[in-house]
Design an enzyme around this catalytic site. Sequence first.
Site, PDB file in Angstrom:
ATOM      1  N   SER A 140      -0.493   4.038  -2.795  1.00 43.43           N
ATOM      2  CA  SER A 140      -1.489   4.229  -2.777  1.00 43.43           C
ATOM      3  C   SER A 140      -1.499   3.938  -4.158  1.00 43.43           C
ATOM      4  O   SER A 140      -2.595   2.440  -4.850  1.00 43.43           O
ATOM      5  CB  SER A 140      -2.983   5.542  -2.529  1.00 43.43           C
ATOM      6  OG  SER A 140      -2.194   5.941  -3.564  1.00 43.43           O
TER       7      SER A 140
ATOM      8  N   HIS B 150      -5.486   9.254  -8.826  1.00 39.22           N
ATOM      9  CA  HIS B 150      -5.514   7.779  -8.727  1.00 39.22           C
ATOM     10  C   HIS B 150      -5.883   7.878  -9.654  1.00 39.22           C
ATOM     11  O   HIS B 150      -7.133   7.454 -10.509  1.00 39.22           O
ATOM     12  CB  HIS B 150      -5.921   7.372  -7.547  1.00 39.22           C
ATOM     13  CG  HIS B 150      -5.098   7.493  -6.347  1.00 39.22           C
ATOM     14  ND1 HIS B 150      -5.404   8.894  -5.612  1.00 39.22           N
ATOM     15  CD2 HIS B 150      -3.994   7.192  -5.569  1.00 39.22           C
ATOM     16  CE1 HIS B 150      -4.737   8.745  -4.236  1.00 39.22           C
ATOM     17  NE2 HIS B 150      -3.518   7.921  -4.345  1.00 39.22           N
TER      18      HIS B 150
END
Length: 267
Positions: free
Chosen positions: A43, A249
């Site tokens: 990711s 993230h």
Amino acid sequence: MSVRRFWASASTLVLTAAAALGVAQPASANSVATGGYVALGDSYSSGVGAGSYLSDSGDCRRSTNAYPYLWAAANSPSSFTFVACSGATTSSVASTQLGALNSSTGLVSVTAGGNDVGFADVMQDCVLSSEATCLSSVGSAVSQVQNSLPSRLSSLYGSIKTRAPKAHVVVLGYPRFYKLSGSCVAGLSEKKRAAINDASDILNGVIAKQAANAGFTYSSVVDEFTGHELCSGDAWLHSVSVPVYNSYHPKAAGQSGGYLPAFRSAA
């Protein structure tokens, strides 16, 4: 010195050694122009958290704000194949993404390793549970990093080299999440934050060593994210967020200001 502090210091030595051991030099512009660029990984390479996801990428959430897409747009390689996917492990990269490589591939980027050691579960434990539970979860992940991850990375890197023997391969690491003694007045304790940062250093050290062993170029993103960690007042990372998959993230600014320069300097 605590065990975690010892290993954080040791990882710094590993990173320094990897930089000095003559890892592969950046590919020439001609090799990328003729062989193209393939972006592999999890990711952090697909761009989860950065928004603007490609409609055909589904749950992989490949973003036009992710560093591979930004680099390709700026450098116009002869071909660009973007197969990085949210949730990828070293084994799933090997089994589902390496078909994008071939003997003429000129440039490869990859992030992998965090999901192998249960990154998401560790952060869940640290956010929702006690300090003792958090530190135990971090310790378990560190044990996996030290004992099982090296062989998994070695296997993945060997497969990349077999599939793309002429490619310049750039392996990128992960940022430290927290600025210690920063601006956060709530949330995780300082001890939890320090343990998570130390674990990230250890993970990056193992990745750097295996990249060097494979003859690949390791590029840290720690310097780029310094001053932009959580609790810095100008975070390039999401904290606990909705949708939950964005949590921990990089934001679009973390991809363009953190990962892209780190990759560009090595590619």
